[in-house]
Enzyme design. Structure first.
Site, mmCIF file in Angstrom:
data_model
loop_
_atom_site.group_PDB
_atom_site.id
_atom_site.type_symbol
_atom_site.label_atom_id
_atom_site.label_comp_id
_atom_site.label_asym_id
_atom_site.label_seq_id
_atom_site.Cartn_x
_atom_site.Cartn_y
_atom_site.Cartn_z
ATOM 1 N N SER A 108 10.160 -5.282 -13.858
ATOM 2 C CA SER A 108 8.901 -5.078 -13.742
ATOM 3 C C SER A 108 8.121 -5.449 -15.199
ATOM 4 O O SER A 108 8.413 -6.337 -15.599
ATOM 5 C CB SER A 108 8.391 -3.791 -13.363
ATOM 6 O OG SER A 108 7.082 -3.305 -12.970
ATOM 7 N N ASP A 224 6.826 -6.348 -2.252
ATOM 8 C CA ASP A 224 6.243 -5.601 -3.594
ATOM 9 C C ASP A 224 4.961 -5.271 -3.594
ATOM 10 O O ASP A 224 4.175 -6.490 -3.916
ATOM 11 C CB ASP A 224 6.926 -6.231 -4.683
ATOM 12 C CG ASP A 224 6.967 -5.505 -5.977
ATOM 13 O OD1 ASP A 224 6.163 -4.633 -6.094
ATOM 14 O OD2 ASP A 224 7.943 -6.114 -6.878
ATOM 15 N N HIS A 254 9.464 -2.827 -4.616
ATOM 16 C CA HIS A 254 9.517 -3.199 -5.964
ATOM 17 C C HIS A 254 10.886 -2.966 -6.438
ATOM 18 O O HIS A 254 11.479 -3.878 -7.355
ATOM 19 C CB HIS A 254 8.284 -2.414 -6.583
ATOM 20 C CG HIS A 254 8.356 -2.568 -8.021
ATOM 21 N ND1 HIS A 254 7.962 -3.914 -8.459
ATOM 22 C CD2 HIS A 254 8.307 -1.904 -9.121
ATOM 23 C CE1 HIS A 254 7.887 -3.931 -9.865
ATOM 24 N NE2 HIS A 254 8.040 -2.623 -10.258
#
Length: 284
Positions: A108, A224, A254
């Protein structure tokens, strides 16, 4: 598996917490872990445990303002503070682990930090794996939105501007509940400065991606909602690496390392690393 922890002084003079997870057997390679926004490196212990069984160590830090590290939650003065602190930690890893191959692992926001760090330091890594990297948003913010974000960043840098939705973490209700209840996970809004710095760094990475030639593996959940899979597809198309691969998991959210299918994700990573680093399962 063996475990060490400690602190070091980050780029901004803050105390930065780190952890090492070590295999019982000799270390074949070490992951340098960069976690995502609002979370902390201890959430990756199960990942470290899996790879320790195959001879890999993992070294993770809590970014400034995250987890057990000092700093204002949800805020960073300048995105380069993340990069410079990662560089200090990287140097420490080199001293502690010697000449074993180092693999950059970013999730991320940590994927954005890691990819930005590669623009100047890719020669120091054997490979890079990105999980749900925050490289692009879908849709992209318009001119007016970016102007508002930049004005707020300049005038009210610590004002809350973006709330992360815990429901987008993964499909496992127990993991989502633990995420919500974790006192080291920041549940407030990300600041206007951090949001502005994220977008500025995304633009920098998009511009410089073609200069990355390191072996790269991009992993992303198709569902996601927190970091668009468009970013991983973009990197796969743009990086100059001869050895690059993209895996999009159709049903996953995610945090692909926390989804019910995580064992398959880990196996995909291990197989790619064995091919890339010249390891075999028997040697590991």
């Amino acid at each position: 598996m063996k475990h060490n922890e400690g602190t070091f002084e980050g780029a901004g003079g803050t105390s930065i917490y780190y952890q090492y997870w070590l295999p019982e057997a000799p270390v074949r390679a070490v992951f340098l872990l960069a976690h995502g926004a609002a979370e902390h490196c201890a959430r990756y212990q199960h990942v470290a445990e899996y790879f320790a069984e195959h001879g890999f160590a993992m070294a993770g830090l809590d970014h400034e303002g995250h987890g057990r590290s000092e700093g204002t939650r949800g805020y960073v003065r300048d995105f380069d503070d993340f990069l410079d602190t990662l560089g200090i930690f990287h140097a420490q890893i080199n001293r502690d682990f010697g000449d074993v191959p180092t693999i950059l692992l970013g999730h991320s926001m940590g994927g954005l930090i890691g990819t930005s760090y590669l623009l100047d330091h890719q020669d120091d890594f054997a490979a890079c794996i990105l999980s749900g990297p925050a490289i692009k948003t879908d849709p992209e913010p318009g001119w007016l939105q970016m102007t508002i974000i930049r004005v707020l960043s300049a005038l009210l840098p610590k004002m809350g501007a973006l709330q992360l939705d815990a429901n987008g973490v993964c499909r496992d209700p127990e993991t989502v509940q633990r995420y919500r209840e974790d006192p080291l996970v920041f549940s407030g809004k990300l600041s206007a400065r951090l949001v502005s710095e994220l977008f500025n760094t995304m633009a920098k990475v998009q511009e410089g991606a073609k200069n990355i030639t390191l072996p790269m593996l991009m992993l992303h959940g198709e569902q996601d909602s927190m970091a668009s899979p468009t970013g991983s597809r973009f990197l796969y198309e743009q990086v100059g690496s001869k050895n690059k691969d993209l895996k999009i998991y159709p049903e996953l959210y995610h945090e692909i390392f926390n989804e019910p299918e995580r064992e398959q994700v880990f196996k995909d990573m291990l197989n790619w690393l064995e091919d890339t680093l010249g390891f075999t399962a028997s040697r590991l």
